[in-house]
Design an enzyme around this catalytic site. Structure first.
Site, PDB file in Angstrom:
ATOM      1  N   GLY A  92     -10.175  30.921 -17.961  1.00  0.00           N
ATOM      2  CA  GLY A  92      -9.139  31.154 -18.963  1.00  0.00           C
ATOM      3  C   GLY A  92      -9.639  31.967 -20.146  1.00  0.00           C
ATOM      4  O   GLY A  92      -8.949  32.864 -20.631  1.00  0.00           O
ATOM      5  N   SER A  93     -10.847  31.680 -20.590  1.00  0.00           N
ATOM      6  CA  SER A  93     -11.369  32.390 -21.773  1.00  0.00           C
ATOM      7  C   SER A  93     -11.521  33.881 -21.488  1.00  0.00           C
ATOM      8  O   SER A  93     -11.116  34.720 -22.296  1.00  0.00           O
ATOM      9  CB  SER A  93     -12.719  31.810 -22.196  1.00  0.00           C
ATOM     10  OG  SER A  93     -12.585  30.445 -22.502  1.00  0.00           O
ATOM     11  N   ASN A 173      -2.526  23.112 -25.554  1.00  0.00           N
ATOM     12  CA  ASN A 173      -3.500  22.215 -24.921  1.00  0.00           C
ATOM     13  C   ASN A 173      -3.697  20.904 -25.668  1.00  0.00           C
ATOM     14  O   ASN A 173      -4.191  19.948 -25.101  1.00  0.00           O
ATOM     15  CB  ASN A 173      -4.844  22.932 -24.738  1.00  0.00           C
ATOM     16  CG  ASN A 173      -5.295  23.649 -25.976  1.00  0.00           C
ATOM     17  OD1 ASN A 173      -4.581  24.479 -26.530  1.00  0.00           O
ATOM     18  ND2 ASN A 173      -6.478  23.322 -26.438  1.00  0.00           N
ATOM     19  N   GLN A 201      -2.547  25.682 -19.395  1.00  0.00           N
ATOM     20  CA  GLN A 201      -2.073  24.290 -19.322  1.00  0.00           C
ATOM     21  C   GLN A 201      -0.728  24.182 -18.624  1.00  0.00           C
ATOM     22  O   GLN A 201      -0.333  23.097 -18.190  1.00  0.00           O
ATOM     23  CB  GLN A 201      -1.954  23.694 -20.735  1.00  0.00           C
ATOM     24  CG  GLN A 201      -3.259  23.620 -21.495  1.00  0.00           C
ATOM     25  CD  GLN A 201      -4.164  22.485 -21.020  1.00  0.00           C
ATOM     26  OE1 GLN A 201      -3.722  21.544 -20.348  1.00  0.00           O
ATOM     27  NE2 GLN A 201      -5.429  22.560 -21.362  1.00  0.00           N
ATOM     28  N   GLY A 222      -8.882  27.524 -12.988  1.00  0.00           N
ATOM     29  CA  GLY A 222      -8.899  26.496 -11.953  1.00  0.00           C
ATOM     30  C   GLY A 222      -9.123  25.082 -12.452  1.00  0.00           C
ATOM     31  O   GLY A 222      -8.472  24.144 -12.003  1.00  0.00           O
ATOM     32  N   HIS A 223     -10.040  24.929 -13.425  1.00  0.00           N
ATOM     33  CA  HIS A 223     -10.530  23.568 -13.695  1.00  0.00           C
ATOM     34  C   HIS A 223      -9.567  22.663 -14.452  1.00  0.00           C
ATOM     35  O   HIS A 223      -9.836  21.483 -14.612  1.00  0.00           O
ATOM     36  CB  HIS A 223     -11.908  23.618 -14.376  1.00  0.00           C
ATOM     37  CG  HIS A 223     -11.888  23.996 -15.824  1.00  0.00           C
ATOM     38  ND1 HIS A 223     -12.029  23.071 -16.821  1.00  0.00           N
ATOM     39  CD2 HIS A 223     -11.765  25.192 -16.434  1.00  0.00           C
ATOM     40  CE1 HIS A 223     -12.005  23.686 -18.001  1.00  0.00           C
ATOM     41  NE2 HIS A 223     -11.848  24.970 -17.784  1.00  0.00           N
ATOM     42  N   THR A 259     -19.754  40.471  -8.470  1.00  0.00           N
ATOM     43  CA  THR A 259     -19.553  39.945  -7.123  1.00  0.00           C
ATOM     44  C   THR A 259     -18.571  38.781  -7.173  1.00  0.00           C
ATOM     45  O   THR A 259     -18.717  37.886  -8.011  1.00  0.00           O
ATOM     46  CB  THR A 259     -20.899  39.489  -6.531  1.00  0.00           C
ATOM     47  OG1 THR A 259     -21.758  40.619  -6.523  1.00  0.00           O
ATOM     48  CG2 THR A 259     -20.738  38.943  -5.119  1.00  0.00           C
ATOM     49  N   CYS A 346     -13.069  21.492 -27.588  1.00  0.00           N
ATOM     50  CA  CYS A 346     -13.872  22.494 -28.288  1.00  0.00           C
ATOM     51  C   CYS A 346     -14.088  22.114 -29.737  1.00  0.00           C
ATOM     52  O   CYS A 346     -15.068  22.513 -30.347  1.00  0.00           O
ATOM     53  CB  CYS A 346     -13.195  23.852 -28.236  1.00  0.00           C
ATOM     54  SG  CYS A 346     -12.313  24.127 -26.720  1.00  0.00           S
TER      55      CYS A 346
HETATM   56  C1  LIG Z   1      -9.114  25.334 -21.299  1.00  0.00           C
HETATM   57  C2  LIG Z   1      -8.262  26.389 -21.900  1.00  0.00           C
HETATM   58  C3  LIG Z   1      -8.693  27.720 -21.964  1.00  0.00           C
HETATM   59  C4  LIG Z   1     -10.083  28.138 -21.512  1.00  0.00           C
HETATM   60  O1  LIG Z   1     -10.190  28.177 -20.126  1.00  0.00           O
HETATM   61  P1  LIG Z   1     -11.668  28.182 -19.469  1.00  0.00           P
HETATM   62  O2  LIG Z   1     -11.412  28.319 -18.017  1.00  0.00           O
HETATM   63  O3  LIG Z   1     -12.263  26.860 -19.847  1.00  0.00           O
HETATM   64  O4  LIG Z   1     -12.382  29.324 -20.065  1.00  0.00           O
HETATM   65  C5  LIG Z   1      -7.849  28.652 -22.499  1.00  0.00           C
HETATM   66  N1  LIG Z   1      -6.630  28.309 -22.941  1.00  0.00           N
HETATM   67  C6  LIG Z   1      -6.171  27.049 -22.894  1.00  0.00           C
HETATM   68  C7  LIG Z   1      -4.804  26.743 -23.376  1.00  0.00           C
HETATM   69  C8  LIG Z   1      -6.973  26.044 -22.378  1.00  0.00           C
HETATM   70  O5  LIG Z   1      -6.524  24.788 -22.355  1.00  0.00           O
END
Ligand SMILES: *Cc1c(COP(=O)(O)O)cnc(C)c1O
Length: 421
Positions: A92-93, A173, A201, A222-223, A259, A346
């Site tokens: 996501g970042s 989030n 989210q 994904g996580h 990759t 965070c």
């Molecule tokens: C967790 C989160 C991210 C960051 O995603 P990562 O895969 O951990 O880099 C970005 N935006 C929101 C709203 C999130 O909750």
């Protein structure tokens, strides 16, 4: 030494609270989730069997390449996108950074150097905007109302001739509030401004159709949906130009080098498919658990729900308890086997209250006593019952030791109330 006791005695001792069963309740699913069994099984063959480099021409490479392309098609289908519009990233970042910096640098060439966002975005968005500000971009952050919802008419009023991009998250989030994305995107379309949404989210909580909802750019990972960490994607509508963030090899049609994380990509696709399979079912199940949690915790004196009561993610509970510190609350819950968070992952560990709660107009003192519990498919009603059993006595005990609580009592203060701007 062992003492043999029968079942009846154990039940009695449990009931009298002479002994306690150990319980573990993971209720921090907005921070990250456990990888689901089916996602795990989908990923495993890509570590030891189909481990080839997707760019190689021999068969283990071709297997991997095929898996990456199938994953791309599967994900595209879940959001009504074209496979060619999905680009894999490290999460996501990275997707947020790429969308925002890539669009800003591209549009700056046309003299457009104004970006609109909101005060309660994820730091991946806010800090990308800080970096652009240092390069001379102008940033407007929309105020968030006390219900945690951004207003489309306020977005429209902020748009200027030189606005390049609008970036507003789909679901927050921390407080879980769901934004009126189709309406916000329509405002952007009307004024020919690019629209990005951080949907990390939202996936699995709201049906997402990028075409029908007018989304130009969308980040996800994904996580947060029982997939692997370190793998996400950016949806880039066909025709939208972005400058690259990661330069190097020709992967991802020369737009994102590196990759491919084959197993991660396969896991991401499995997770997205699972998350979007039965959204109404999940929402119904989790809403029931969440509302039970909120109703139970609301019986605590001077407790407040943060964010809109219904326009929020089905599994999101976020409440403040006056007169206590969120950090002590978390530690006490941890001793009882409950994982939650105060603010976002965070910001926990730092003493600043969450920028999201402050953006709602909440004073520091109250924002400090916040607790976020986020439920997933893996939580049960017993989890909720257990939390509601341990939470009230913890709050009571912390308040009995809190100088802040003593002051509130002595001054006979009226309970905190949100004032909308
Ligand atoms: C967790 C989160 C991210 C960051 O995603 P990562 O895969 O951990 O880099 C970005 N935006 C929101 C709203 C999130 O909750």
């Amino acid at each position: 030494m062992y003492i043999k006791i029968d079942h009846k005695t154990i039940t009695l001792l449990l009931k009298k609270k002479v002994i306690a069963l150990e319980r573990f309740v993971y209720a921090d699913n907005s921070a990250t989730t456990a990888v689901s069994q089916s996602v795990m099984e989908a990923m495993l063959p890509y570590y030891r069997e189909h481990y080839g480099n997707p760019s190689s021409l021999y068969s283990v490479g071709r297997d991997a390449k095929k898996a990456v392309e199938t994953a791309r098609e599967d994900i595209a289908r879940c959001f009504n996108a074209e496979p060619g519009e999905i680009f894999f990233t490290s999460g996501g970042s990275e997707s947020d950074n790429w969308a925002i910096k890539g669009a800003a640098h591209e549009l700056a060439k046309k003299g457009k150097k104004h970006i609109i966002s909101s005060r309660f975005e994820h730091h991946a968005v806010l800090h990308s905007l800080d970096a652009l500000k240092k390069e001379g971009f102008e940033i407007t952050l929309l105020e968030v109302h006390s219900d945690g919802i951004v207003r489309p008419e306020e977005l429209e009023a902020a748009i200027r001739d030189d606005t390049a991009l609008v970036t507003i998250m789909y679901a927050n989030n921390e407080i879980g509030t769901i934004q009126p994305i189709p309406e916000l995107a329509a405002v952007c379309k009307k004024h020919k401004v690019l629209f990005h949404t951080d949907a990390v989210q939202a996936v699995g909580n709201v049906p997402i159709d990028v075409k029908a909802q007018g989304i130009d750019l969308m980040s996800f990972t994904g996580h947060k949906i029982h997939g692997p960490k370190g793998c996400g994607a950016l949806y880039i509508r066909r025709g939208v130009r972005l400058q690259n963030l990661i330069d190097g090899g020709a992967q991802e049609r020369s737009r994102r080098a590196g990759t491919e994380n084959t197993a991660g990509i396969v896991g991401l696709a499995a997770a997205v498919k699972e998350a979007t399979k039965d959204i109404p079912g999940r929402v119904a199940r989790l809403t029931k658990l969440r509302d039970k949690l909120i109703a139970g915790a609301s019986k605590i004196d001077r407790s407040h729900l943060n964010g809109h009561p219904t326009k929020r993610m089905a599994g999101n509970f976020n409440m403040c308890f006056e007169g206590i510190e969120g950090e002590s609350l978390l530690l006490s819950l941890d001793l009882k086997g409950v994982c939650g968070s105060s603010g976002s992952a965070c910001t926990s560990g730092s003493l600043d209250p969450s920028h999201v709660l402050l953006s709602l107009g909440m004073p520091h003192e109250i924002a400090h006593g916040s607790l976020r519990l986020t439920l997933s498919d893996e939580n049960t009603e017993e989890d909720v019952d257990y939390i509601l059993e341990v939470l009230p006595p913890i709050v009571e005990r912390l308040r009995s030791m809190s100088p802040l609580w003593e002051r509130i009592q002595k001054e006979n203060r009226p309970p905190f109330q949100f004032q909308d701007r």
